[in-house]
Write an enzyme that holds these catalytic residues in place. Structure first.
Site, PDB file in Angstrom:
ATOM      1  N   ASP A 175     -36.022   9.518  -4.704  1.00 29.72           N
ATOM      2  CA  ASP A 175     -34.657   9.329  -4.213  1.00 29.72           C
ATOM      3  C   ASP A 175     -34.342  10.430  -3.197  1.00 29.72           C
ATOM      4  O   ASP A 175     -34.693  11.605  -3.384  1.00 29.72           O
ATOM      5  CB  ASP A 175     -33.669   9.388  -5.390  1.00 29.72           C
ATOM      6  CG  ASP A 175     -32.303   8.848  -5.017  1.00 29.72           C
ATOM      7  OD1 ASP A 175     -31.921   7.794  -5.560  1.00 29.72           O
ATOM      8  OD2 ASP A 175     -31.604   9.487  -4.198  1.00 29.72           O
ATOM      9  N   HIS A 200     -33.072  -1.773  -7.887  1.00 30.53           N
ATOM     10  CA  HIS A 200     -33.854  -0.540  -8.008  1.00 30.53           C
ATOM     11  C   HIS A 200     -33.538   0.109  -9.340  1.00 30.53           C
ATOM     12  O   HIS A 200     -32.384   0.143  -9.770  1.00 30.53           O
ATOM     13  CB  HIS A 200     -33.561   0.433  -6.857  1.00 30.53           C
ATOM     14  CG  HIS A 200     -32.108   0.641  -6.573  1.00 30.53           C
ATOM     15  ND1 HIS A 200     -31.342  -0.296  -5.912  1.00 30.53           N
ATOM     16  CD2 HIS A 200     -31.262   1.673  -6.859  1.00 30.53           C
ATOM     17  CE1 HIS A 200     -30.103   0.143  -5.807  1.00 30.53           C
ATOM     18  NE2 HIS A 200     -30.026   1.337  -6.381  1.00 30.53           N
TER      19      HIS A 200
HETATM   20  P1  DGP Z   1     -27.470   3.104  -6.132  1.00 31.00           P
HETATM   21  O1  DGP Z   1     -26.235   3.906  -5.933  1.00 31.00           O
HETATM   22  O2  DGP Z   1     -27.785   2.866  -7.597  1.00 31.00           O
HETATM   23  O3  DGP Z   1     -27.469   1.828  -5.332  1.00 31.00           O
HETATM   24  O4  DGP Z   1     -28.656   4.010  -5.624  1.00 31.00           O
HETATM   25  C1  DGP Z   1     -29.126   4.050  -4.314  1.00 31.00           C
HETATM   26  C2  DGP Z   1     -29.958   5.286  -4.193  1.00 31.00           C
HETATM   27  O5  DGP Z   1     -30.697   5.193  -3.006  1.00 31.00           O
HETATM   28  C3  DGP Z   1     -29.172   6.576  -4.121  1.00 31.00           C
HETATM   29  O6  DGP Z   1     -29.450   7.382  -5.277  1.00 31.00           O
HETATM   30  C4  DGP Z   1     -29.663   7.268  -2.861  1.00 31.00           C
HETATM   31  C5  DGP Z   1     -30.889   6.500  -2.498  1.00 31.00           C
HETATM   32  N1  DGP Z   1     -31.126   6.366  -1.079  1.00 31.00           N
HETATM   33  C6  DGP Z   1     -30.214   5.983  -0.131  1.00 31.00           C
HETATM   34  N2  DGP Z   1     -30.804   5.966   1.072  1.00 31.00           N
HETATM   35  C7  DGP Z   1     -32.103   6.347   0.883  1.00 31.00           C
HETATM   36  C8  DGP Z   1     -33.222   6.496   1.754  1.00 31.00           C
HETATM   37  O7  DGP Z   1     -33.162   6.278   2.977  1.00 31.00           O
HETATM   38  N3  DGP Z   1     -34.387   6.910   1.197  1.00 31.00           N
HETATM   39  C9  DGP Z   1     -34.510   7.146  -0.149  1.00 31.00           C
HETATM   40  N4  DGP Z   1     -35.703   7.565  -0.592  1.00 31.00           N
HETATM   41  N5  DGP Z   1     -33.477   7.003  -0.996  1.00 31.00           N
HETATM   42  C10 DGP Z   1     -32.299   6.587  -0.486  1.00 31.00           C
END
Ligand code: DGP
Length: 115
Positions: free
Chosen positions: A31, A101
């Protein structure tokens, strides 16, 4: 693939991801905003909007998702002390990316209940 989906873009390599485990059906990557020492997201390679959708539309992908969570926990050294698996779903669940996810969170003592 959904063309405007961030996680679909990570799956195909259009957006970089720090991948920790992969299978034919799933991808696990760190994340970008970790909430604990270990915070990994596990996604199906195919686009499904939430856990219910993947469970109904492609049960094999849902199973692979859970097996990938188990591999992440083993590989990241979380299995013995424990960890949390979270699927934020919809508006009240504060789901911000519309591609199912599972958050795998661990490496410290976690608190309960969540907000
Ligand atoms: P949620 O709020 O449950 O939909 O979680 C989405 C998650 O995705 C959040 O914890 C941050 C992560 N996230 C957002 N943008 C990116 C990205 O570009 N790369 C990665 N690795 N994670 C991301």
């Amino acid at each position: 693939m959904s063309t405007d989906c961030l996680f679909c873009k990570i799956v195909v390599g259009e957006v970089p991801g720090d991948v920790v485990v992969e299978s034919d059906r799933s991808l696990a990557f760190r994340d970008i905003d970790p909430q604990a020492p270990t915070h990994v997201l596990v996604v199906p390679r195919d686009h499904h909007r939430n856990l219910a959708a993947v469970a109904v539309d492609d049960p094999a992908a849902a199973t692979d998702l859970l097996q990938t969570v188990a591999k992440v926990a083993e590989q990241e050294g979380l299995a013995e002390d424990g960890y949390r698996v979270v699927a934020n779903t919809g508006e009240h669940g504060q789901q911000s990316v519309d591609h199912v996810h599972l958050h795998v969170i661990g490496g410290r003592q976690l608190q309960w209940p969540p907000g």
